[in-house]
Design a protein around this motif. Structure first.
Motif, short mmCIF file in Angstrom:
data_model
loop_
_atom_site.label_atom_id
_atom_site.label_comp_id
_atom_site.label_asym_id
_atom_site.label_seq_id
_atom_site.Cartn_x
_atom_site.Cartn_y
_atom_site.Cartn_z
N GLU A 80 5.54 -18.86 -47.95
CA GLU A 80 5.28 -18.49 -49.31
C GLU A 80 5.88 -17.32 -49.77
O GLU A 80 6.41 -17.17 -50.96
CB GLU A 80 3.73 -18.34 -49.04
N SER A 81 6.36 -16.25 -48.84
CA SER A 81 7.07 -15.16 -49.22
C SER A 81 8.39 -15.37 -49.92
O SER A 81 8.88 -14.63 -50.85
CB SER A 81 7.06 -14.22 -48.07
N THR B 115 -2.91 -18.41 -52.68
CA THR B 115 -2.06 -19.17 -52.09
C THR B 115 -2.53 -20.67 -52.27
O THR B 115 -1.75 -21.64 -52.55
CB THR B 115 -1.92 -19.00 -50.48
N GLN C 208 5.97 -9.26 -41.43
CA GLN C 208 5.45 -10.11 -42.29
C GLN C 208 4.73 -11.34 -41.73
O GLN C 208 4.87 -12.47 -42.18
CB GLN C 208 6.97 -10.48 -43.14
N ASP D 76 1.68 -14.27 -44.08
CA ASP D 76 2.57 -15.25 -44.91
C ASP D 76 1.94 -16.40 -44.49
O ASP D 76 1.31 -16.61 -43.42
CB ASP D 76 4.01 -15.00 -44.50
#
Length: 806
Positions: free
Chosen positions: A5-6, A18, A157, A160
């Motif tokens: 998604e990032s 999301t 990260q 995500d």
């Protein structure tokens, strides 16, 4: 198509959650098949640096580590990982941290404790313990510049999600992160961040000569040389992570760069080792017998239907699908040639399946890849190579041979409203096309002309534009309306029975239906059908299924063999199926293929005892007359004629051709002794095979009044030659001129004397027939009866040379 998604939000970042993004993509035609977080929830896991690692005093496999987690004081942590050493930075779970649940489903909490007498103030984690991967070979080593004390979820990260899309074949433009972002921007109205491809300044003038000999294979071929590349350079962690979340493992820096751009913009490319190329490159169709060892290690043989990239000596790459092993980059590579091309989709389609593998590149090229951006994408690849691996780029070499024509497609707004099922306006249609990036204009009142961009290979018909309008407006907004079309029951013709009725009748005769593949062994066709030129498959699912069947006999014999191997003693099976015959008169239509006739047939096989286990009469195996009787029952009320014939699969003396209304429709008989021996059958099966269409015809019954006058029976015995058959005798009787008085004739006795008798010579026999005579309107007189009998005798004498027995 799988991506994080990032990465998507870097190109288009709508103010949506999301789940909302997933719902919008699905309703826009890009079905989200799976959506899951990159990592499960865990807390209080930070970046720690090992400052000291010494042997545990009481355990050989444990080490006592001093770990800096940014709190001033070092933590004393006992660790058994083999790669625990000074200087590396690893995920460190502090006391009180909750790690992902284990097999019991409960979160694992870190507590202050002792291991073999040494206090441990936390835990150093592997990727598996954080459920980031299945790797449990040691600690998860983080980048050397990872901030000590930083939250691991932020550093890696991990907050995500990974989207997995299930795309239909027409959505080739969405086989990239940027392509999905472009669709998301159109569906939500959020701004799209368009990429900027800054040219890389050439540092030398070297070019690789390229010739495109097949314009119907390659429409554009672009490339450039990059010298002095460090192929041992390490792929940046951010690129490795993104590739991993796309389902692609890291290989080498150059391979990772090529894959990265493919997932980012949908552009497959290939990087050659320049020093392994002999002379110039030629983009052409393959030649029969040429061989190529691919990057996956397999060696294939190409022909003139497969595109290749070749040099002056040999084939180096399978066009649009996979590169060759001979020019693959390695750690010793210093100079590379970067290639990006436009391959015609129809030139790539199906080629991978011929060699029993598929690739991401072939998956995209056979659906269509944008031919307008080969140069820009090479610029992007070159910049990544220079930034990661160093090197000196040469000038761009771009060969534009033939690009797809951009044909205008028109949309009638009224037609769109009718197909969608709700009123739409020209303004709504123009807005939908604008949001999708499709150049559109109002051609005339109520008609919109659209110029599909180069990356949209799926827009060629008005219906394609209707789909685009519907999905931008939103399928969820379409009204629910009941169908208005009248539904009328269709009655079948009484003069034709259905296939289901035929199946039920065969089942009533004791046969069980079987369904078999239309692909059979070539040997069956030659031996059982006499077909020396069967229709061969290009890519058979098994070696013993290489041709299309022209007869159902082989399939039934295989079913018989299967049952006999499982100790079956009595087998009766039938099949209604299609066969495939060469016929030059057949043309390609919606239901036919040029040169191939595909009639339906029905076939049945009987093996073993006629009655099964019973006590009423002696057991006897099924023979020719049992199959003939089943056939006559199947064809009633019509009567077939059985003529002696020859068939490759049947016994020469126990085979008959079936003639119905003057037309041969099939054969019945006993299996040939040669094939019975070859199939190792203890008994001879009997079988028949018929064209289906004549069998389905069913004449309508006609009512007849019950005769009011009693019929008369007369018996006659005639002497005929020994070669005269039952059918010949009754056929002659039925053609006698009896004035319409003959109702029936039945043979009830055949006499062949063992020794010559008076009136019956050698080579003759006596056949006794009962004649049934009658008139529906009056009682017969003796004169009428005698005249009818005399007419029958005269007909037998003229047709068969018969004479009355004294």
């Amino acid at each position: 198509m799988q991506f994080p998604e990032s990465w998507l939000r870097e190109f288009c970042n709508p103010p949506l959650s999301t789940r909302e993004i997933a719902d919008i993509l699905t309703m826009g035609g890009l079905e989200v098949e799976d959506l899951h977080p990159v990592a499960p929830p865990f807390t209080k896991v930070v970046v720690g640096e090992i400052r000291e690692a010494v042997q545990h005093p009481n355990a050989d496999r444990l080490r006592v580590c001093q770990v800096d987690v940014g709190q001033g004081a070092l933590l004393n942590i006992v660790c058994g990982a083999p790669n625990a050493r000074v200087g590396i930075r690893v995920p460190t779970a502090l006391v009180g941290a909750e790690l992902p649940p284990g097999e019991d489903g409960k979160p694992f909490q870190i507590k202050l404790g002792k291991l073999r007498g040494v206090e441990s103030q936390g835990m150093l984690c592997s990727a598996r313990e954080l459920q980031l991967s299945e790797d449990h070979g040691g600690l998860l080593e983080l980048a050397a510049d990872a901030p000590v004390g930083g939250d691991v979820r932020e550093v890696l990260q991990l907050d995500d999600h990974v989207f997995t899309l299930k795309l239909t074949p027409n959505l080739a433009h969405a086989l990239s992160v940027y392509g999905v972002a472009r669709e998301l921007s159109a569906l939500t109205g959020a701004p799209l961040k368009a990429p900027k491809f800054h040219p890389v300044e050439p540092r030398h003038d070297a070019r690789l000569p390229v010739k495109v000999s097949a314009p119907d294979l390659c429409g554009r071929f672009s490339g450039r040389i990059v010298r002095n590349v460090d192929t041992t350079a390490k792929t940046p962690q951010w690129m490795v992570d993104r590739l991993a979340r796309c389902g692609q493992r890291s290989v080498t820096a150059l391979v990772d760069i090529s894959n990265y751009v493919m997932f980012e913009y949908g552009r497959p490319s290939h990087i050659f080792d320049l020093d392994k190329i002999h002379g110039a490159l030629d983009v052409r169709w393959g030649k029969p017998g040429e061989q190529l060892k691919l990057l996956n290690g397999s060696t294939i043989t190409v022909d003139e239907k497969v595109g290749v990239i070749a040099d002056d000596r040999e084939v180096e790459s399978l066009a649009g699908i996979m590169g060759g092993d001979a020019t693959a980059v390695s750690d010793a590579t210093r100079n590379v040639y970067v290639e990006a091309a436009f391959w015609w989709p129809e030139a790539i389609q199906g080629r991978s399946r011929r060699f029993n593998f598929s690739t991401d590149a072939g998956h995209r090229f056979e659906r269509g890849v944008d031919p307008a951006l080969t140069v820009e994408h090479i610029e992007h690849i070159t910049r990544l190579i220079v930034d990661i691996c160093g090197g000196e780029a040469g000038p761009m070499d771009d060969h534009v041979v033939r690009l797809p024509e951009q044909r205008t497609v028109s949309l009638r707004v009224a037609r769109a409203s009718k197909v969608i099922g709700m009123p739409v306006t020209p303004a709504q249609c123009l807005d939908a096309f604008t949001r999708l990036g499709l150049p559109a204009r109002e051609q005339s009142p109520g008609t919109i002309a659209v110029q599909p961009p180069p990356y949209r290979f799926d827009i060629s018909l008005e219906e394609d534009l209707v789909e685009e309008v519907a999905r931008v407006i939103g399928y969820e907004r379409l009204p629910t309306t009941p169908p208005l079309a009248p539904i009328a029951a269709r009655t079948g013709s009484e003069s034709r029975r259905s296939r289901f009725a035929l199946r039920r009748q065969l089942a009533a005769l004791g046969y069980q239906e079987t369904i078999n593949f239309s692909f059979v062994e070539e040997r069956w066709e030659k031996e059982l059908a006499g077909n020396d030129d069967p229709i061969r498959l290009l890519n058979p699912i098994a070696s013993q299924m290489g041709v299309m069947r022209s007869s159902l006999v082989g399939s039934l014999l295989q079913v018989l063999r299967f049952n006999l191997d499982r100790k079956a003693e009595r087998v009766r099976v039938f099949e209604v199926g299609r066969v495939f015959l060469r016929d030059a008169a057949i043309q390609t239509t919606d239901t036919s293929v040029r040169g191939v006739r595909q009639p339906m047939r029905v076939a049945a096989l009987a093996y073993g005892s006629v009655d099964g286990l019973q006590w009423g009469r002696p057991a006897a195996p099924a023979d020719f007359f049992d199959a003939k009787g089943d056939l006559e029952a199947l064809l009633l009320p019509r009567r077939a004629v059985f003529e002696p014939a020859q068939h490759p699969a049947l016994h020469p003396g126990r085979c008959a051709r079936i003639v119905l209304d003057g037309t041969p429709i099939g054969h019945v008989g006993e299996l040939h002794p040669r094939w019975r021996q070859a199939w190792d059958l203890p008994l001879a099966p009997v079988l028949f095979e018929l064209d289906l269409e004549p069998v389905l015809a069913h004449p309508l019954p006609a009512a007849q009044a019950v005769p009011r006058h009693q019929p008369v029976e007369r018996d006659i015995a005639v002497i005929v030659g020994d070669a005269v058959t039952h059918d010949a005798l009754l056929g002659a009787i039925r053609t006698a001129d009896t004035g319409g008085l003959l109702r029936d004739a039945s043979l009830f006795d055949v006499y062949r004397p063992k020794q010559p008798l008076t009136g019956i010579a050698a080579g003759e026999k006596s056949m006794a027939v009962r004649l049934t005579l009658g008139d529906p309107d009056a009682t017969l007189t003796e004169a009428q009866i005698d005249a009818a009998v005399a007419a029958v005798v005269a007909r037998l004498q003229s047709a068969l040379g018969a004479r009355l027995r004294g």
